[in-house]
Design a protein around this motif. Structure first.
Motif, PDB file in Angstrom:
ATOM      1  N   ALA A 129       0.836  -1.205   0.000  1.00 43.36           N
ATOM      2  CA  ALA A 129       0.000   0.000   0.000  1.00 43.36           C
ATOM      3  C   ALA A 129       0.871   1.255   0.000  1.00 43.36           C
ATOM      4  O   ALA A 129       0.623   2.204  -0.760  1.00 43.36           O
ATOM      5  CB  ALA A 129      -0.935  -0.004   1.199  1.00 43.36           C
ATOM      6  N   SER A 143     -17.857   8.959  -4.001  1.00 40.40           N
ATOM      7  CA  SER A 143     -17.350   8.035  -2.989  1.00 40.40           C
ATOM      8  C   SER A 143     -18.504   7.426  -2.204  1.00 40.40           C
ATOM      9  O   SER A 143     -19.618   7.963  -2.188  1.00 40.40           O
ATOM     10  CB  SER A 143     -16.406   8.758  -2.018  1.00 40.40           C
ATOM     11  OG  SER A 143     -15.302   9.322  -2.702  1.00 40.40           O
ATOM     12  N   ILE A 169     -14.357   5.782   0.207  1.00 39.73           N
ATOM     13  CA  ILE A 169     -13.684   5.052  -0.871  1.00 39.73           C
ATOM     14  C   ILE A 169     -14.333   5.426  -2.198  1.00 39.73           C
ATOM     15  O   ILE A 169     -15.552   5.330  -2.338  1.00 39.73           O
ATOM     16  CB  ILE A 169     -13.787   3.531  -0.670  1.00 39.73           C
ATOM     17  CG1 ILE A 169     -13.175   3.122   0.661  1.00 39.73           C
ATOM     18  CG2 ILE A 169     -13.097   2.789  -1.813  1.00 39.73           C
ATOM     19  CD1 ILE A 169     -13.380   1.661   0.998  1.00 39.73           C
ATOM     20  N   LEU A 194     -13.128   2.182  -7.136  1.00 40.94           N
ATOM     21  CA  LEU A 194     -12.285   1.150  -6.526  1.00 40.94           C
ATOM     22  C   LEU A 194     -13.066   0.001  -5.916  1.00 40.94           C
ATOM     23  O   LEU A 194     -12.485  -1.032  -5.574  1.00 40.94           O
ATOM     24  CB  LEU A 194     -11.397   1.767  -5.443  1.00 40.94           C
ATOM     25  CG  LEU A 194     -10.111   2.446  -5.904  1.00 40.94           C
ATOM     26  CD1 LEU A 194      -9.295   2.885  -4.703  1.00 40.94           C
ATOM     27  CD2 LEU A 194      -9.274   1.541  -6.787  1.00 40.94           C
ATOM     28  N   THR A 195     -14.362   0.147  -5.742  1.00 41.23           N
ATOM     29  CA  THR A 195     -15.154  -0.916  -5.130  1.00 41.23           C
ATOM     30  C   THR A 195     -15.678  -1.910  -6.163  1.00 41.23           C
ATOM     31  O   THR A 195     -16.256  -2.937  -5.789  1.00 41.23           O
ATOM     32  CB  THR A 195     -16.335  -0.335  -4.341  1.00 41.23           C
ATOM     33  OG1 THR A 195     -17.202   0.379  -5.234  1.00 41.23           O
ATOM     34  CG2 THR A 195     -15.845   0.606  -3.246  1.00 41.23           C
ATOM     35  N   TYR A 244      -4.770   1.763  -7.308  1.00 40.42           N
ATOM     36  CA  TYR A 244      -4.858   3.039  -6.607  1.00 40.42           C
ATOM     37  C   TYR A 244      -5.462   4.118  -7.483  1.00 40.42           C
ATOM     38  O   TYR A 244      -5.419   4.057  -8.708  1.00 40.42           O
ATOM     39  CB  TYR A 244      -3.515   3.477  -6.024  1.00 40.42           C
ATOM     40  CG  TYR A 244      -2.462   3.947  -7.002  1.00 40.42           C
ATOM     41  CD1 TYR A 244      -2.512   5.221  -7.575  1.00 40.42           C
ATOM     42  CD2 TYR A 244      -1.368   3.147  -7.313  1.00 40.42           C
ATOM     43  CE1 TYR A 244      -1.528   5.667  -8.437  1.00 40.42           C
ATOM     44  CE2 TYR A 244      -0.376   3.581  -8.176  1.00 40.42           C
ATOM     45  CZ  TYR A 244      -0.452   4.835  -8.731  1.00 40.42           C
ATOM     46  OH  TYR A 244       0.525   5.269  -9.594  1.00 40.42           O
ATOM     47  N   THR A 285      -6.203   6.727  -2.711  1.00 42.55           N
ATOM     48  CA  THR A 285      -6.868   5.560  -2.143  1.00 42.55           C
ATOM     49  C   THR A 285      -6.305   4.308  -2.784  1.00 42.55           C
ATOM     50  O   THR A 285      -6.229   4.209  -4.004  1.00 42.55           O
ATOM     51  CB  THR A 285      -8.388   5.617  -2.362  1.00 42.55           C
ATOM     52  OG1 THR A 285      -8.890   6.893  -1.930  1.00 42.55           O
ATOM     53  CG2 THR A 285      -9.087   4.522  -1.572  1.00 42.55           C
ATOM     54  N   ARG A 343      -6.225   0.025  -2.954  1.00 41.65           N
ATOM     55  CA  ARG A 343      -6.886  -1.254  -2.671  1.00 41.65           C
ATOM     56  C   ARG A 343      -5.879  -2.364  -2.940  1.00 41.65           C
ATOM     57  O   ARG A 343      -5.271  -2.409  -4.013  1.00 41.65           O
ATOM     58  CB  ARG A 343      -8.118  -1.435  -3.558  1.00 41.65           C
ATOM     59  CG  ARG A 343      -8.727  -2.847  -3.508  1.00 41.65           C
ATOM     60  CD  ARG A 343      -9.982  -2.927  -4.353  1.00 41.65           C
ATOM     61  NE  ARG A 343     -10.441  -4.294  -4.527  1.00 41.65           N
ATOM     62  CZ  ARG A 343     -11.592  -4.640  -5.112  1.00 41.65           C
ATOM     63  NH1 ARG A 343     -12.397  -3.689  -5.566  1.00 41.65           N
ATOM     64  NH2 ARG A 343     -11.933  -5.901  -5.236  1.00 41.65           N
ATOM     65  N   THR A 379      -9.089  -8.461   1.058  1.00 35.20           N
ATOM     66  CA  THR A 379      -8.952  -7.121   0.464  1.00 35.20           C
ATOM     67  C   THR A 379      -8.834  -6.093   1.579  1.00 35.20           C
ATOM     68  O   THR A 379      -9.567  -6.157   2.564  1.00 35.20           O
ATOM     69  CB  THR A 379     -10.177  -6.784  -0.405  1.00 35.20           C
ATOM     70  OG1 THR A 379     -10.286  -7.741  -1.461  1.00 35.20           O
ATOM     71  CG2 THR A 379     -10.043  -5.384  -1.005  1.00 35.20           C
ATOM     72  N   TYR A 397      -8.151  -1.683   2.248  1.00 33.88           N
ATOM     73  CA  TYR A 397      -8.096  -0.344   1.659  1.00 33.88           C
ATOM     74  C   TYR A 397      -7.254   0.555   2.562  1.00 33.88           C
ATOM     75  O   TYR A 397      -7.339   0.478   3.795  1.00 33.88           O
ATOM     76  CB  TYR A 397      -9.500   0.256   1.530  1.00 33.88           C
ATOM     77  CG  TYR A 397     -10.376  -0.414   0.495  1.00 33.88           C
ATOM     78  CD1 TYR A 397     -10.412   0.059  -0.823  1.00 33.88           C
ATOM     79  CD2 TYR A 397     -11.175  -1.498   0.833  1.00 33.88           C
ATOM     80  CE1 TYR A 397     -11.224  -0.549  -1.763  1.00 33.88           C
ATOM     81  CE2 TYR A 397     -11.984  -2.111  -0.110  1.00 33.88           C
ATOM     82  CZ  TYR A 397     -12.005  -1.628  -1.409  1.00 33.88           C
ATOM     83  OH  TYR A 397     -12.801  -2.230  -2.341  1.00 33.88           O
ATOM     84  N   GLN A 441      -5.906   4.787   2.714  1.00 33.17           N
ATOM     85  CA  GLN A 441      -6.088   6.110   2.109  1.00 33.17           C
ATOM     86  C   GLN A 441      -5.093   7.091   2.729  1.00 33.17           C
ATOM     87  O   GLN A 441      -4.859   7.061   3.936  1.00 33.17           O
ATOM     88  CB  GLN A 441      -7.519   6.589   2.335  1.00 33.17           C
ATOM     89  CG  GLN A 441      -7.955   7.728   1.438  1.00 33.17           C
ATOM     90  CD  GLN A 441      -9.466   7.925   1.518  1.00 33.17           C
ATOM     91  OE1 GLN A 441      -9.974   8.424   2.506  1.00 33.17           O
ATOM     92  NE2 GLN A 441     -10.178   7.521   0.483  1.00 33.17           N
TER      93      GLN A 441
END
Length: 210
Positions: free
Chosen positions: A65, A97, A102, A106-107, A127, A170, A172, A180, A182, A184
């Motif tokens: 990350a 978001s 998030i 990215l989801t 990212y 952000t 992931r 998974t 996350y 930030q």
């Protein structure tokens, strides 16, 4: 004359058979309860193993990350930050978001419009960089958050003209066993011609539970 053997034979079986039946019934109940206890214990152990595994992955995911955050800072050094660059996962304004902050991009599975990296451990890293502005174009405090810190001043320069914008990065990380995480970070990137006069800074970093 009465037969004594017949008397003994008739007086014994009902009570002993009844006792054996009750004992067998109680034994079966105890066995069922023990089986349920064993199943519950096994499930508890499985959940504990999963929790420990997720914690270990979360700790191991910090390195990739932070690698992604460093990679995004390299991109910002040479990028035109006034315009979007989806292939590089860059947006000159904040994107939609969810409730945890998030970006919706990215989801998705797989994430859309994000930069993709793969490390030596086989983790897949996505990212997204967002300039903390309402729209694209040159950054100023009329539509962007200023990166000026309380202890910083430049002679003759007001906060509205401060040459440093804030960016939200952000990350992931998809790891083994479908895990998974996350992360930030909010960073400050200094705009020319003040590079070298002011320092780029990572102001905040957090894990996000999702």
């Amino acid at each position: 004359m009465a037969n004594p053997l017949a008397h003994k034979h008739c007086s014994r079986p009902f009570g002993s058979t009844h006792q054996r039946g009750v004992i067998l019934f109680i034994t079966l109940i105890i066995m069922v309860l023990m089986s349920l206890a064993c199943v519950t214990l096994m499930r508890s152990v499985d959940m504990a193993v999963i929790a420990v595994g997720n914690l270990a992955f979360r700790q191991a995911a910090q390195a990739p990350a932070f690698w992604a955050i460093d990679d995004s800072l390299v991109f910002l050094e040479t990028a035109d930050t006034s315009a979007n660059s989806p292939p590089q996962g860059y947006y000159a304004s904040l994107q939609e978001s969810n409730s945890t902050g998030i970006p919706v991009f990215l989801t998705a599975s797989p994430p859309e419009n994000a930069k993709i990296l793969i490390d030596r451990a086989g983790n897949t890293i996505y990212y997204l960089i967002e300039r903390m502005c309402l729209h694209d174009g040159s950054p100023d405090t009329s539509h962007c958050l200023s990166g000026m810190l309380p202890d910083e001043t430049i002679a003759g320069l007001s906060r509205s003209d401060f040459p440093a914008a804030l960016y939200r990065i952000t990350v992931r990380v998809n790891g083994p066993r479908h895990t998974t995480i996350y992360m930030q970070a909010v960073v400050r990137h200094v705009e020319p011609p003040f590079i070298g006069v002011l320092k780029n800074r990572r102001l905040n970093t957090r894990f996000i539970d999702f």
